[in-house]
Every structure is written in C-alpha cells, then in structure tokens.
Design an enzyme around this catalytic site. Structure first.
Site, PDB file in Angstrom:
ATOM      1  N   ASP A  76       0.794  -1.055  -0.187  1.00 19.76           N
ATOM      2  CA  ASP A  76      -0.033  -0.115  -0.016  1.00 19.76           C
ATOM      3  C   ASP A  76       0.836   1.373   0.063  1.00 19.76           C
ATOM      4  O   ASP A  76       1.941   1.343   0.669  1.00 19.76           O
ATOM      5  CB  ASP A  76      -1.019   0.120   1.377  1.00 19.76           C
ATOM      6  CG  ASP A  76      -2.015   0.795   1.009  1.00 19.76           C
ATOM      7  OD1 ASP A  76      -2.420   1.140  -0.065  1.00 19.76           O
ATOM      8  OD2 ASP A  76      -2.687   1.119   2.131  1.00 19.76           O
ATOM      9  N   HIS A  93       3.284   3.686  -9.029  1.00 21.99           N
ATOM     10  CA  HIS A  93       2.892   2.027  -9.120  1.00 21.99           C
ATOM     11  C   HIS A  93       4.168   1.680  -9.959  1.00 21.99           C
ATOM     12  O   HIS A  93       4.230   0.377  -9.451  1.00 21.99           O
ATOM     13  CB  HIS A  93       1.660   2.107  -9.841  1.00 21.99           C
ATOM     14  CG  HIS A  93       0.341   2.455  -9.450  1.00 21.99           C
ATOM     15  ND1 HIS A  93      -0.063   1.971  -8.164  1.00 21.99           N
ATOM     16  CD2 HIS A  93      -0.581   3.578  -9.666  1.00 21.99           C
ATOM     17  CE1 HIS A  93      -1.244   2.465  -7.916  1.00 21.99           C
ATOM     18  NE2 HIS A  93      -1.471   3.227  -8.635  1.00 21.99           N
ATOM     19  N   LEU A 188      10.477 -20.977  -4.416  1.00 24.50           N
ATOM     20  CA  LEU A 188       9.522 -20.068  -3.866  1.00 24.50           C
ATOM     21  C   LEU A 188       8.166 -20.118  -4.818  1.00 24.50           C
ATOM     22  O   LEU A 188       8.298 -19.929  -5.999  1.00 24.50           O
ATOM     23  CB  LEU A 188      10.121 -18.595  -3.848  1.00 24.50           C
ATOM     24  CG  LEU A 188       9.189 -17.451  -3.395  1.00 24.50           C
ATOM     25  CD1 LEU A 188       8.669 -17.493  -1.983  1.00 24.50           C
ATOM     26  CD2 LEU A 188       9.827 -16.184  -3.692  1.00 24.50           C
TER      27      LEU A 188
END
Length: 276
Positions: A76, A93, A188
């Site tokens: 965020d 962004h 991962l």
C-alpha cells in the site's frame, strides 16, 4: 530490511502478539534513508530487552527455526509515494513494482516458501479508468520481465483471482504465459492476487461446497474447515505466518480474510516503494 522484520516478528512467540496489535507511530527518532522501518517497528513495539544479535543484526545466516513459511504483503501507498516523490501518483505504481522485484529477492535469501502479494483488488476496479489502465500495463510488463527471473531462480508464479473475467485479454494472456512457464518451479511460490477479494473467495468456496452437497459428494454435517479451505484460492498452501502492510493503514482491506485468522500482523507507516 525485510529480513529484520520477518526474523524479529516471527521469533518472539507470545511477544509477537504485541506486534500484531500495535501500530507504528511517527517520531523524531524514526530512522530515515536506507535505515530499516521494520527494525524500527520491532524496537518501538517490543522494546530493547527483546533485541539482540539473533534478531536484529544484519548479515549472517537466518536461523531456520524463526523463518516463516508464508508471508503475505499488502503493498500500500504507491499513489501517495508517487505524488510526494514525483508529483505523479502513477509513477508510484511503477516504483512499487520494482520494490516487489526486490521483495522476491529478499524472500529467496531468507528461504521463504510462499510469498502472497495483494497486487490488484476487486475494489480497485472502481478507481479512475486511467489509473486502472496504468496498473494493467504494469502487470503486463511485470509478467513479461519477471518470467526469465522466475525461471532462473526456480520460482513458481500463481495468480489468485476471484473475478478473473474482468481482466483485459492482454493481461489475462500475460498472466497465463507466466504461470505456464513457471509451473515446474519447486522453489519459492509467488502468489499474485489480481482482481482478488477475500469476501469473494469465501463466497466461491461456499458455492463449491454447495455444489458438492447437491452432487451427493458430501453432506452438510460432514463439512469441515479443511473442506472449506480446500476450495479457496489458496487451496493446499499453508496459511500466512506473517502479514505486512505498508503506508500506515490499519486494516485488512478484504485480503485473505479466512486465511489470516492466526497470522501475526505488522503495520508500517512507510509507503511500499520506500521499503528497503
């Protein structure tokens, strides 16, 4: 660093519940620049008595016993960061996308098994059309650029979505290609939540259970929490051990609502692109 927060938060057992219940507050003593917001958070919440070389020192191997299997992140603050740093919210962004790339590297170094990131929520569709378009473009470019990196590092990428039909064809194609090209990865597991909502995830699981009952595959009385969990987007994965949310917001924002029942929660005031 991210490693500092992960090790310190997860190693403290009962004390970690204080971390989950507390919110980071700004002060004149807060570290700036390359200093770790995460280390500062642990120090403020847990106090100096709990700090030591095994928790907060930089470098050296991380004890396997304190490394969580699954970390979830609410990334965020990108827009606010872009507005303050570049006078352009959309640039935030792009910077946030680069921080995600670095976060994946940190998780590889720590030996994390699963990283789940909140990339685009179902509520994000309500944002300005121009911003949504920018976010979709970022997703397309990220998928294309990350494919080689993921393959090289044995990473498997999985997209979790409760409303995939709303994705533009270009994004859907880029996602499908990334998932397909990394499906054999055994290292991962990177879950990218795109057009995802926790409530929608719960509703879909309920519908799937209802269908199973209608088909005679199970009965209402025999349904368990495990049955419910196996019909969520995260089916077969361990629940998150640690949730990190940046930008100072103190809420879950419809993210993994069922899965976070026993997760330690860490809230940091720094914007996502500021994380080092």
């Amino acid at each position: 660093s991210l490693a500092t927060l992960v090790v310190a938060s997860f190693a403290l057992g009962a004390a970690a519940s204080k971390l989950g219940a507390a919110r980071e507050r700004s002060s004149s003593s807060r570290p700036r620049g390359s200093a770790s917001a995460f280390a500062w958070l642990v120090e403020r919440v847990l106090g100096s008595k709990t700090r030591g070389p095994s928790l907060c020192c930089a470098g050296g191997p991380t004890p396997a016993a304190v490394v969580p299997r699954h970390i979830a992140v609410i990334m965020d603050g990108n827009r606010r960061y872009g507005r303050l740093r570049h006078n352009n919210p959309m640039q935030g962004h792009w910077d946030g996308g680069q921080t995600l790339v670095e976060c994946v590297k940190w998780c590889l170094e720590l030996g994390i098994e699963v990283l789940t990131v909140y990339a685009f929520s179902t509520e994000n569709w309500n944002r300005d059309a121009q911003e949504v378009e920018v976010l979709m473009n970022i997703l397309c470019k990220y998928c294309a650029q990350f494919e080689e990196e993921a393959t090289k590092n044995n990473i498997r990428v999985k997209v979790l979505s409760t409303d995939r039909e709303r994705l533009p064809p270009s994004v859907a194609a880029a996602i499908a290609k990334l998932e397909s090209s990394t499906r054999d990865g055994t290292g991962l597991l990177l879950n990218m939540c795109i057009s995802y909502g926790g409530r929608g995830d719960v509703v879909r699981s309920c519908k799937r259970l209802c269908e199973s009952v209608q088909k005679g595959e199970t009965t209402v009385d025999s349904i368990t929490e495990e049955d419910f969990a196996m019909r969520l987007e995260t089916a077969g994965m361990p629940d998150p051990d640690l949730l990190i949310r940046t930008s100072g917001e103190f809420r879950l924002s419809n993210f993994l609502l069922f899965q976070l029942a026993y997760t330690e929660l860490a809230f940091v005031e720094k914007f996502w692109p500021e994380i080092t």
